[in-house]
Design an enzyme around this catalytic site. Structure first.
Site, PDB file in Angstrom:
ATOM      1  N   ILE A 201     -46.914  33.749  39.828  1.00  0.00           N
ATOM      2  CA  ILE A 201     -46.580  32.987  38.568  1.00  0.00           C
ATOM      3  C   ILE A 201     -45.269  32.050  38.681  1.00  0.00           C
ATOM      4  O   ILE A 201     -44.367  32.658  38.748  1.00  0.00           O
ATOM      5  CB  ILE A 201     -46.768  33.331  37.352  1.00  0.00           C
ATOM      6  CG1 ILE A 201     -47.878  34.402  36.939  1.00  0.00           C
ATOM      7  CG2 ILE A 201     -46.371  32.382  35.973  1.00  0.00           C
ATOM      8  CD1 ILE A 201     -49.178  33.534  37.111  1.00  0.00           C
ATOM      9  N   HIS A 202     -45.124  30.865  38.634  1.00  0.00           N
ATOM     10  CA  HIS A 202     -43.925  29.977  38.871  1.00  0.00           C
ATOM     11  C   HIS A 202     -43.590  28.853  38.279  1.00  0.00           C
ATOM     12  O   HIS A 202     -42.734  28.116  37.934  1.00  0.00           O
ATOM     13  CB  HIS A 202     -43.301  30.225  40.001  1.00  0.00           C
ATOM     14  CG  HIS A 202     -43.717  29.113  40.822  1.00  0.00           C
ATOM     15  ND1 HIS A 202     -45.105  29.210  41.746  1.00  0.00           N
ATOM     16  CD2 HIS A 202     -43.419  27.677  41.340  1.00  0.00           C
ATOM     17  CE1 HIS A 202     -45.181  28.191  42.307  1.00  0.00           C
ATOM     18  NE2 HIS A 202     -44.415  27.459  42.130  1.00  0.00           N
ATOM     19  N   ARG A 203     -45.023  28.212  37.896  1.00  0.00           N
ATOM     20  CA  ARG A 203     -45.060  26.603  37.691  1.00  0.00           C
ATOM     21  C   ARG A 203     -44.508  26.466  36.287  1.00  0.00           C
ATOM     22  O   ARG A 203     -44.592  27.272  35.154  1.00  0.00           O
ATOM     23  CB  ARG A 203     -46.416  26.317  37.581  1.00  0.00           C
ATOM     24  CG  ARG A 203     -46.511  24.872  37.955  1.00  0.00           C
ATOM     25  CD  ARG A 203     -47.689  24.455  38.820  1.00  0.00           C
ATOM     26  NE  ARG A 203     -47.612  24.579  40.055  1.00  0.00           N
ATOM     27  CZ  ARG A 203     -47.092  24.479  40.974  1.00  0.00           C
ATOM     28  NH1 ARG A 203     -46.178  23.536  40.869  1.00  0.00           N
ATOM     29  NH2 ARG A 203     -47.082  24.777  42.424  1.00  0.00           N
ATOM     30  N   ASP A 278     -50.491  30.317  39.805  1.00  0.00           N
ATOM     31  CA  ASP A 278     -50.482  28.883  39.449  1.00  0.00           C
ATOM     32  C   ASP A 278     -49.643  27.968  40.686  1.00  0.00           C
ATOM     33  O   ASP A 278     -49.358  26.983  40.516  1.00  0.00           O
ATOM     34  CB  ASP A 278     -49.612  28.798  38.377  1.00  0.00           C
ATOM     35  CG  ASP A 278     -48.128  29.433  38.409  1.00  0.00           C
ATOM     36  OD1 ASP A 278     -47.640  29.720  39.247  1.00  0.00           O
ATOM     37  OD2 ASP A 278     -47.737  29.466  37.309  1.00  0.00           O
TER      38      ASP A 278
END
Ligand code: UD1
Ligand code: UDP
Length: 361
Positions: A201-203, A278
């Site tokens: 997850i990083h967006r 993501d």
């Protein structure tokens, strides 16, 4: 002929590796690393592991607001272009490093080549969408991974110089998957084949929205499976700033680890029972690995993965991830959604063609 390649963020190092290998057979390549990503496990490890030539210029720009980061890169890239006088500039993907490179080259009338052109989410709130639309519109050669991307460009009036070459990330997987399997094992992560879910997850749309970030980590903690989660530094920072880190600490299934190397990531993807992400690149790699993917976004640029049933868009606030993961079936696998693993050599052929045509004029 001399080509300046501009990279700066993790996925760009991975995309650069196969293209650079082909490009250097015929061209002098000068690599600029903007320094957008700078932690060893977000940058240096990829140069070592993928045997990427050392950058000729390290701009050391680092993190910052969009304007500051992009502006600093733009000024510094321009200086290098003045010094090197390249015949073309090559940029990858949709990060701020991509946009800075595109602006610098186009303002100086240096031919610009864009790898991974034509992708769209049609969501202009995403920084990546702005970066890719602007880059495509000033590019002289647009290397598209799919026909779908070509059609996206047509809708915007770009009908020339867009070529479907396949996806360079598939080239990278094909080249590296055996190397990964020979050199790494799951033992390091204390998991077995098929026994865990891999998550990334990083967006911005997930990390910068507290409600979404909380919903994502709450639903991950409710899954009954072990989750291996190589944590992006952005997400680490925002979970702490938002007082949400306890969601990981109090869960007994989420195992956060530092970002892993590319070869370790390929191994983790290959052996996962499912992938929750993501990331753009990871959605495709899930498909290449024949692992079902759940994408925590409202749109995807990689529409083909959803169309063939291997990828599903999930809203973490309104949908129950646990139910979806439990009920997921394995669809039939359709080969070659993203080319034949030779996108890089097709890119270099097209570059040859571009320069030959120019000389003929
Ligand atoms: C960037 C790209 C995104 C891409 C992602 C790949 C833009 C606008 N976004 O997002 O499209 O999917 O890279 O991973 O270009 N940080 C560190 N160490 C690092 C790098 C970042 O601690 O080596 C932290 C900093 O707190 C920084 C934050 O991560 O502020 C965000 O980094 P940044 O490069 O601005 O964007 P990404 O979220 O990584
Ligand atoms: N990746 C990696 N280590 C990690 C997480 C991702 O090597 O800990 C790789 C992943 O396999 C893929 C690429 O990084 O090749 C995707 O980059 P990222 O998710 O950062 O960016 P995006 O593709 O969303 O722009």
């Amino acid at each position: 002929k001399k080509i300046i390649t501009i990279v700066g963020a993790r996925p760009q190092f991975i995309k650069l590796a196969p293209v650079s290998r082909e490009l250097r057979k015929q061209y002098k390549e000068i690599i600029i690393n903007t320094g957008q990503h700078y932690d060893y496990n977000m940058a240096g490890v990829f140069f070592e592991e993928l045997d990427i030539p050392k950058p000729d210029y390290d701009l050391g720009v680092g993190s910052g607001s969009h304007g500051k980061q992009t502006g600093d890169m733009l000024a510094k890239i321009e200086e290098v272009i003045f010094t090197e006088q390249p015949d073309a500039v090559l940029v990858y993907g949709d990060t701020n490093s991509t946009l800075a490179g595109a602006l610098a080259a186009s303002k100086l009338h240096i031919p610009l080549f864009h790898v991974e052109a034509g992708l769209r989410s049609y969501n202009k709130r995403m920084p990546e969408e702005v970066n890719r639309v602007l880059t495509d519109h000033v590019s002289d050669l647009l290397f598209c991974p799919t026909e779908h991307a070509i059609n996206n460009l047509k809708k915007e009036g770009i009908t020339e110089n867009a070529i479907a070459v396949g996806d360079v990330m598939y080239d990278a997987v094909k080249y590296n998957i055996k190397i990964a399997e020979q050199n790494y094992s799951l033992g390091k992560f204390n998991v077995e084949k098929g026994s865990y879910i891999l998550a990334t997850i990083h967006r911005a749309e997930n990390t910068d929205d507290r409600a979404r970030l909380e919903a994502i980590f709450t639903s991950l903690s409710r899954l009954s499976n072990t989750i291996i989660l190589p944590l992006h530094p952005r997400t680490q920072r925002l979970l702490r700033e938002q007082g949400l880190f306890h969601l990981i600490e109090s869960s007994d299934n989420i195992q956060i680890i530092e970002p892993v190397s590319y070869l370790e990531m390929l191994l983790l993807e290959q052996n996962a029972m499912a992938i929750i992400t993501d990331s753009g690149g990871v959605q495709k790699e899930a498909y290449f690995a024949k692992v079902p993917c759940f994408t925590l976004r409202d749109q995807t640029e990689w529409v083909e993965t959803v169309e063939v049933g291997w990828n599903m868009l999930v809203n973490p606030i309104t949908q129950d991830l646990a139910e979806l993961v439990k009920d997921k079936n394995m669809p039939i696998y359709k080969e070659n959604l993203y080319g034949d693993g030779h996108a890089s050599s097709k890119i270099v052929e097209q570059i040859d063609h571009f320069f030959n045509e120019k000389e003929d004029v």
